[in-house]
Design a protein around this motif. Sequence first.
Motif, PDB file in Angstrom:
ATOM      1  N   LEU A 164      -5.405  -5.297   8.068  1.00 37.79           N
ATOM      2  CA  LEU A 164      -5.770  -5.240   6.655  1.00 37.79           C
ATOM      3  C   LEU A 164      -6.398  -3.886   6.315  1.00 37.79           C
ATOM      4  CD1 LEU A 164      -5.913  -6.551   3.926  1.00 37.79           C
ATOM      5  CD2 LEU A 164      -8.001  -7.738   4.632  1.00 37.79           C
ATOM      6  N   PHE A 165      -7.161  -3.317   7.258  1.00 41.11           N
ATOM      7  CA  PHE A 165      -7.731  -1.987   7.041  1.00 41.11           C
ATOM      8  C   PHE A 165      -6.619  -0.955   6.830  1.00 41.11           C
ATOM      9  CE2 PHE A 165      -9.026   2.098   8.950  1.00 41.11           C
ATOM     10  CZ  PHE A 165     -10.055   2.438   8.084  1.00 41.11           C
ATOM     11  N   LEU A 166      -5.599  -0.994   7.654  1.00 41.90           N
ATOM     12  CA  LEU A 166      -4.474  -0.072   7.462  1.00 41.90           C
ATOM     13  C   LEU A 166      -3.818  -0.299   6.106  1.00 41.90           C
ATOM     14  CD1 LEU A 166      -2.667   0.041  10.934  1.00 41.90           C
ATOM     15  CD2 LEU A 166      -4.543   1.456  10.094  1.00 41.90           C
ATOM     16  N   LYS A 167      -3.637  -1.566   5.766  1.00 45.42           N
ATOM     17  CA  LYS A 167      -2.979  -1.905   4.512  1.00 45.42           C
ATOM     18  C   LYS A 167      -3.791  -1.424   3.310  1.00 45.42           C
ATOM     19  CE  LYS A 167      -0.671  -5.936   2.451  1.00 45.42           C
ATOM     20  NZ  LYS A 167      -0.408  -7.393   2.637  1.00 45.42           N
ATOM     21  N   LYS A 168      -5.104  -1.634   3.339  1.00 44.54           N
ATOM     22  CA  LYS A 168      -5.954  -1.229   2.215  1.00 44.54           C
ATOM     23  C   LYS A 168      -5.996   0.297   2.048  1.00 44.54           C
ATOM     24  CE  LYS A 168      -9.753  -3.267   1.057  1.00 44.54           C
ATOM     25  NZ  LYS A 168     -11.101  -3.892   1.015  1.00 44.54           N
ATOM     26  N   ASN A 169      -5.760   1.008   3.128  1.00 39.06           N
ATOM     27  CA  ASN A 169      -5.810   2.471   3.059  1.00 39.06           C
ATOM     28  C   ASN A 169      -4.420   3.104   3.035  1.00 39.06           C
ATOM     29  OD1 ASN A 169      -8.796   3.408   3.369  1.00 39.06           O
ATOM     30  ND2 ASN A 169      -8.577   1.676   4.772  1.00 39.06           N
ATOM     31  N   HIS A 170      -3.409   2.253   2.798  1.00 39.45           N
ATOM     32  CA  HIS A 170      -2.030   2.715   2.633  1.00 39.45           C
ATOM     33  C   HIS A 170      -1.559   3.519   3.849  1.00 39.45           C
ATOM     34  CE1 HIS A 170      -2.477   1.353  -1.485  1.00 39.45           C
ATOM     35  NE2 HIS A 170      -3.560   2.109  -1.596  1.00 39.45           N
ATOM     36  N   LEU A 171      -1.970   3.057   5.013  1.00 35.10           N
ATOM     37  CA  LEU A 171      -1.557   3.678   6.263  1.00 35.10           C
ATOM     38  C   LEU A 171      -0.408   2.889   6.870  1.00 35.10           C
ATOM     39  CD1 LEU A 171      -5.118   4.336   7.683  1.00 35.10           C
ATOM     40  CD2 LEU A 171      -3.498   6.084   6.927  1.00 35.10           C
ATOM     41  N   PRO A 172       0.528   3.546   7.537  1.00 39.05           N
ATOM     42  CA  PRO A 172       1.690   2.841   8.095  1.00 39.05           C
ATOM     43  C   PRO A 172       1.256   1.891   9.209  1.00 39.05           C
ATOM     44  CG  PRO A 172       1.610   5.094   8.903  1.00 39.05           C
ATOM     45  CD  PRO A 172       0.556   4.988   7.836  1.00 39.05           C
ATOM     46  N   ARG A 173       1.863   0.712   9.226  1.00 43.27           N
ATOM     47  CA  ARG A 173       1.502  -0.282  10.235  1.00 43.27           C
ATOM     48  C   ARG A 173       2.527  -0.378  11.357  1.00 43.27           C
ATOM     49  NH1 ARG A 173       0.693  -5.583   7.154  1.00 43.27           N
ATOM     50  NH2 ARG A 173       1.755  -4.528   5.423  1.00 43.27           N
TER      51      ARG A 173
END
Length: 569
Positions: free
Chosen positions: A293-302
């Motif tokens: 979720l941290f990656l998602k909230k910061n628009h980072l690729p998962r």
Amino acid sequence: MLPRLSSAFLIGASLLLTVPENWASPSRHRGKHSPSLFSIAKTSAPEPAAEEFDPPEETIGERLFLETRFSQFFFAHAGGNVNAPLSAGDPAVDFTLTTNQPLAGPFKGQAMNCRACHLVDEFTEGPGNRAYADFARRSPIPDRGDGRSFTPRNSPGLVNATLSRPGSFFLHFDGEFPTTKDLIIGTYTGRNFGWLATEREQAIAHFGRVIREDDGTGDLAKENGGAYAVVLAGVDPAIPSEFRIPAEFRIDVATASDEQILDAAAALVEVYLLGLVFELDDNGEFDGSPYDLFLKKNHLPRQPAQGETPADYSRRLLALLNAIPIPNFVSDADNKFETHDQAFEFGTTELTGLRVFFATAPSANPSAGGVGNCIACHTAPNFTDFSFHNTGATQEEYDAVHGQGAFLRLRIPGLSERTANYDAYLPPTPLHPQATGPFITPPSLDNPNDVDLGAWNVFANPDHPLAQPGFAEVLVRNTRVRSPAALLQRAIALFKTSGLRDLGHSAPYLHTGRMDSLEVVVNFYLDFSNRSRNGEVRNGARELNGMHLAPVDIAPLAAFLRALNADYN
């Protein structure tokens, strides 16, 4: 592609169950699996909502995973009647061992099955959930009087264990099994189910008999479509749709051989295991942990871009993160855990741990720490490279028994000596049933030659021919050595890299089961990375030399690892 049975044993293709295109298995896409014998996913369709089920082949695979009658104990104590209850169960399943007090086993009064060592939510009211692991340092197995009443290693979690991967495929800590089906068949006919190496044919015959003679009166049968012969044939119109397996999995057990029945059953269990995956979203990206979720909230690729390696992705991810001046953190306001006793959060401590975990280059002052070099082996997003490394876990355990430096002095035979004396050095197999396996045995004061050398037991072992091409590829790539004798020395104490997702559901840690907390694990790596740089780790992974940790790194790294936890029930 899933394995198919010989056409001579496939029947009733016209009765194949069609699964709706928009259906998603809860075990694959929500990181959840019901404690019942089949899982039910609630739909979002207008009322009245219809129940939807896991694919029938997955459901019947789970039934076989739970079956307690395939073991040698049942064979020896059922009086020839495969439908008779045991008068007394196998002591190996009477209790579920933990690092504290033992618990009443969920299969008490019965016999060994796969689930006894790979639990899920049998103990939610006690020590908690598992991601198909157990609570023991090493799991109890049936006692056959050969001195082996526990598995040689800690039971690994099975969720994410069968993920697709580049290169060769290995299962078990030592890479003994090159396919999932090999693992399943090896388990049903092997020592964990009580069968000695001399009894493989007897184990296969017993397996076939249980399937053929099951009369449908047991609880598993009542909740899963009836007798095995009926369900595996798949043509009886009375079989409910949720148990009607597709044509490619069907078999007429009346005409099939015992080997063919075992192969058909293993194909179904394989489908079940392939469905054990942590929560994914519609794009196939992990979606269940605070880290995700941290990656998602910061628009980072998962996940890696097309053509990008996990290692390159991991490095790129850290660079992108470091370019964000003020990241968006995750808190309980975003989500809450159902099965973990921790806040659903990814804050400054977890971020510090992430940076240590992903860091690969030491600063001008390496003693300051801050460089975990963890992605050298645990690349995102799966947090494993699916390869083999010696992190020092075997050495730590051996020295704890025999004294500091004992593993460095231990005499280990070379290839020619080992080949000439198979029974003296290698584990028992049907081809060498009298082999003693000292190098796959946990250390003890009674015998200083007992130690677990991991992949050393499998590489260049003629009784494991299917594993050899993959091992040769991995060892040559990792060591740049080509001589089989030299490669065997490089295989000493190598173990497969475990994934790090949901570690909260798989303690204790390492293949030895000797580490009770993540803090203890991180401190172990701090210690052994320092020892490696001092030349004090026998055949240690070169990646250890790139770890520059300090005590201040322990808490953040442990916090980051806990941020990889996810609900799985």
